[in-house]
Design an enzyme around this catalytic site. Structure first.
Site, PDB file in Angstrom:
ATOM      1  N   CYS A  44       0.810  -1.227   0.000  1.00 49.07           N
ATOM      2  CA  CYS A  44       0.000   0.000   0.000  1.00 49.07           C
ATOM      3  C   CYS A  44       0.840   1.271   0.000  1.00 49.07           C
ATOM      4  CB  CYS A  44      -0.914   0.031   1.224  1.00 49.07           C
ATOM      5  SG  CYS A  44      -2.254  -1.136   1.091  1.00 49.07           S
TER       6      CYS A  44
HETATM    7  N1  CO8 Z   1     -19.914  -9.746   7.351  1.00 51.06           N
HETATM    8  C1  CO8 Z   1     -20.414  -9.852   8.620  1.00 51.06           C
HETATM    9  N2  CO8 Z   1     -19.648 -10.034   9.715  1.00 51.06           N
HETATM   10  C2  CO8 Z   1     -18.308 -10.138   9.522  1.00 51.06           C
HETATM   11  C3  CO8 Z   1     -17.719 -10.058   8.234  1.00 51.06           C
HETATM   12  C4  CO8 Z   1     -18.567  -9.856   7.125  1.00 51.06           C
HETATM   13  N3  CO8 Z   1     -18.109  -9.750   5.878  1.00 51.06           N
HETATM   14  N4  CO8 Z   1     -16.385 -10.198   8.368  1.00 51.06           N
HETATM   15  C5  CO8 Z   1     -16.139 -10.367   9.679  1.00 51.06           C
HETATM   16  N5  CO8 Z   1     -17.293 -10.348  10.386  1.00 51.06           N
HETATM   17  C6  CO8 Z   1     -17.486 -10.502  11.839  1.00 51.06           C
HETATM   18  C7  CO8 Z   1     -16.372 -11.322  12.457  1.00 51.06           C
HETATM   19  O1  CO8 Z   1     -16.643 -12.701  12.337  1.00 51.06           O
HETATM   20  C8  CO8 Z   1     -16.425 -10.841  13.893  1.00 51.06           C
HETATM   21  O2  CO8 Z   1     -17.474 -11.527  14.576  1.00 51.06           O
HETATM   22  P1  CO8 Z   1     -17.318 -11.941  16.141  1.00 51.06           P
HETATM   23  O3  CO8 Z   1     -17.186 -10.629  16.871  1.00 51.06           O
HETATM   24  O4  CO8 Z   1     -18.582 -12.669  16.415  1.00 51.06           O
HETATM   25  O5  CO8 Z   1     -16.081 -12.780  16.218  1.00 51.06           O
HETATM   26  C9  CO8 Z   1     -16.852  -9.380  13.789  1.00 51.06           C
HETATM   27  O6  CO8 Z   1     -17.433  -9.240  12.496  1.00 51.06           O
HETATM   28  C10 CO8 Z   1     -15.683  -8.422  13.916  1.00 51.06           C
HETATM   29  O7  CO8 Z   1     -14.598  -8.851  13.047  1.00 51.06           O
HETATM   30  P2  CO8 Z   1     -13.244  -8.074  12.952  1.00 51.06           P
HETATM   31  O8  CO8 Z   1     -12.690  -7.875  14.323  1.00 51.06           O
HETATM   32  O9  CO8 Z   1     -12.380  -8.731  11.922  1.00 51.06           O
HETATM   33  O10 CO8 Z   1     -13.782  -6.691  12.356  1.00 51.06           O
HETATM   34  P3  CO8 Z   1     -13.160  -5.256  12.407  1.00 51.06           P
HETATM   35  O11 CO8 Z   1     -14.082  -4.367  13.130  1.00 51.06           O
HETATM   36  O12 CO8 Z   1     -11.731  -5.274  12.850  1.00 51.06           O
HETATM   37  O13 CO8 Z   1     -13.191  -4.837  10.857  1.00 51.06           O
HETATM   38  C11 CO8 Z   1     -11.673  -4.638   8.993  1.00 51.06           C
HETATM   39  C12 CO8 Z   1     -12.480  -5.587   9.884  1.00 51.06           C
HETATM   40  C13 CO8 Z   1     -12.658  -3.782   8.235  1.00 51.06           C
HETATM   41  C14 CO8 Z   1     -10.848  -5.477   8.045  1.00 51.06           C
HETATM   42  C15 CO8 Z   1     -10.785  -3.731   9.878  1.00 51.06           C
HETATM   43  O14 CO8 Z   1     -10.115  -4.504  10.843  1.00 51.06           O
HETATM   44  C16 CO8 Z   1      -9.748  -2.969   9.082  1.00 51.06           C
HETATM   45  O15 CO8 Z   1     -10.049  -2.276   8.130  1.00 51.06           O
HETATM   46  N6  CO8 Z   1      -8.488  -3.030   9.520  1.00 51.06           N
HETATM   47  C17 CO8 Z   1      -7.391  -2.329   8.862  1.00 51.06           C
HETATM   48  C18 CO8 Z   1      -6.913  -3.163   7.751  1.00 51.06           C
HETATM   49  C19 CO8 Z   1      -5.903  -2.486   6.878  1.00 51.06           C
HETATM   50  O16 CO8 Z   1      -5.694  -1.307   6.870  1.00 51.06           O
HETATM   51  N7  CO8 Z   1      -5.287  -3.279   6.079  1.00 51.06           N
HETATM   52  C20 CO8 Z   1      -4.373  -2.815   5.131  1.00 51.06           C
HETATM   53  C21 CO8 Z   1      -4.275  -3.899   4.141  1.00 51.06           C
HETATM   54  S1  CO8 Z   1      -3.907  -3.468   2.566  1.00 51.06           S
HETATM   55  C22 CO8 Z   1      -2.176  -3.468   2.239  1.00 51.06           C
HETATM   56  O17 CO8 Z   1      -1.389  -3.081   2.975  1.00 51.06           O
HETATM   57  C23 CO8 Z   1      -1.625  -4.034   1.015  1.00 51.06           C
HETATM   58  C24 CO8 Z   1      -2.497  -4.973   0.366  1.00 51.06           C
HETATM   59  C25 CO8 Z   1      -2.068  -5.204  -1.013  1.00 51.06           C
HETATM   60  C26 CO8 Z   1      -3.178  -5.389  -1.985  1.00 51.06           C
HETATM   61  C27 CO8 Z   1      -3.687  -6.776  -2.037  1.00 51.06           C
HETATM   62  C28 CO8 Z   1      -4.613  -7.003  -3.143  1.00 51.06           C
HETATM   63  C29 CO8 Z   1      -5.740  -7.910  -2.841  1.00 51.06           C
END
Ligand code: CO8
Length: 379
Positions: free
Chosen positions: A157
């Site tokens: 990124c």
């Molecule tokens: N629908 C419904 N519920 C869901 C879903 C979904 N799709 N996904 C997860 N849940 C549930 C989980 O099961 C969990 O349930 P429970 O509490 O019962 O266990 C609950 O929701 C909460 O899950 P999370 O803790 O995972 O959820 P978050 O609130 O943390 O949100 C995010 C998830 C949105 C992913 C968030 O953590 C986030 O955005 N974090 C930052 C990530 C980030 O910045 N990443 C950068 C990556 S990109 C990069 O650097 C390079 C990538 C290169 C490109 C690659 C190409 C593909």
């Protein structure tokens, strides 16, 4: 190179954007994922059942409402759930170079720049379509550059900001006077659309940034006041796809299930918690070294991964809750476009600023990696 070229001041002369026509809304995405999950559960009665995804969760957790992709039909087909791109012969431009060229042409047109003046092309992105020849060299060729050089670089990124610092250093040292940094991000090719935790995160796009010596730049430009890069190893965002994988002797990877460790995986919650303080601190320290405080910053163009992360980082840097004017988001319509995100935000939201305004482009992501580019508008 002459003495004056060696002391040149680097500026951003223009940016360019290529946006694919296809879009996928959260509603379409979740409907297709849930149909896939139902089919998987019916076909695998003894396996851990897959849980439905939810539109409400996606928007609340990330701020993403929709994303652009190069081809939506196969991605949304519950029997395929992967993009389908026609394999092109070697005498046809590759898909990644094609969208990169479109963004470069837009940047060149926006600066009124002739390609004959450009010295180098840096293709800076999260994934490269092939090992070689470098995508940058193909883009250079397609743009009609008959001199100069190009190479690829990947810092996930943060690829665009690492490319900007590299280009700025070439200009300061006199090794180049005009450099195109291009970020073609076909994230749909490396996203596991069957993984509920990440299927909503990414979108496709290409951006380009023209970085030049101030004495050749158009009248309106952004003077680069300082750049700073940082990396710190973390396993929380990984992409294990690679040319040595076939050497593991595991045979072909099973593509039918929800988890495929050769595609993008992350511990999103950990990334959120660790990267927010790291980036906030980095911006404040870098600003301080330039004699700036949050009050001097007219606008932040932050990496577009998560609206909550940007809210917290902006608040720490500015000392107050950031408005859309302080820290614009494109996450709602583009999703996370990896290295291109902060550049899209800058491209779409910089013309209204005035001469003398100071702003920051900031990226962060896998590695971990982060990059800051402080700039002052000249008009
Ligand atoms: N629908 C419904 N519920 C869901 C879903 C979904 N799709 N996904 C997860 N849940 C549930 C989980 O099961 C969990 O349930 P429970 O509490 O019962 O266990 C609950 O929701 C909460 O899950 P999370 O803790 O995972 O959820 P978050 O609130 O943390 O949100 C995010 C998830 C949105 C992913 C968030 O953590 C986030 O955005 N974090 C930052 C990530 C980030 O910045 N990443 C950068 C990556 S990109 C990069 O650097 C390079 C990538 C290169 C490109 C690659 C190409 C593909």
């Amino acid at each position: 190179m002459s003495q004056s070229a060696q002391t040149a001041i680097p500026v951003i002369s223009s940016t360019g954007l290529y946006t694919p026509a296809d879009t996928i809304s959260n509603e379409e995405l979740v409907e297709s994922f849930n149909a896939y999950a139902d089919r998987y559960n019916a076909a695998h009665p003894d396996a851990e059942p897959l849980t439905h995804s939810s539109v409400e969760f996606v928007e609340k957790a990330s701020g993403i409402k929709s994303r652009h992709v190069i081809d939506k039909s196969a991605i949304l087909d519950p029997d395929i759930m992967e993009p389908r791109y026609r394999e092109r012969p070697n005498d046809e431009i590759s898909l990644m170079a094609e969208i990169g060229v479109a963004a470069c042409r837009d940047a060149l047109a926006n600066a009124g720049r002739d390609i004959a003046d450009v010295d180098a092309v840096l293709c800076a992105a999260s994934n490269m379509q092939r090992g070689y020849p470098a995508m940058a060299v193909e883009i250079q060729h397609e743009l009609g550059m008959v001199r100069g050089f190009g190479f690829d670089m990947n810092v996930a990124c943060s690829s665009a900001t690492f490319g900007i610092q590299t280009a700025a250093d070439y200009i300061r040292s006199g090794n180049a006077r005009s450099v195109l940094v291009v970020n073609p991000e076909i994230t749909s090719g490396h996203l596991n659309w069957r993984d509920r935790d990440s299927h909503f995160i990414f979108g496709d796009v290409a951006t380009a940034i023209l970085i030049e010596a101030k004495d050749m730049a158009p009248a309106t430009h952004w003077e680069i006041l300082g750049t700073r890069l940082k990396t710190q190893f973390s396993n929380n965002i990984r992409n294990n796809f690679g040319f040595l994988n076939r050497g593991h002797g595991n045979g072909p990877v099973d593509q039918s299930g929800p988890h495929n460790d050769k595609l993008f995986v992350q511990e999103g919650r950990k990334v959120f918690k660790e990267v927010v303080p790291m980036v906030g601190q980095m911006i404040i320290e870098h600003a301080d070294s330039l004699g700036l405080t949050g009050a001097d910053l007219r606008r932040l163009w932050l990496h577009q991964a998560n609206a909550g992360m940007n809210r917290l980082i902006s608040h720490k840097v500015l000392g107050h809750e950031a408005s859309e004017d302080d820290s614009p988001t494109v996450l709602d319509t583009y999703a996370n476009t990896s290295s291109a995100g902060s550049i899209i935000a800058f491209h779409k939201h910089n013309e209204d600023l005035n001469a003398g305004d100071i702003g920051l482009i900031c990226s962060f992501g896998a590695g971990y990696s982060a990059g800051c580019v402080f700039m002052r508008k000249v008009a």
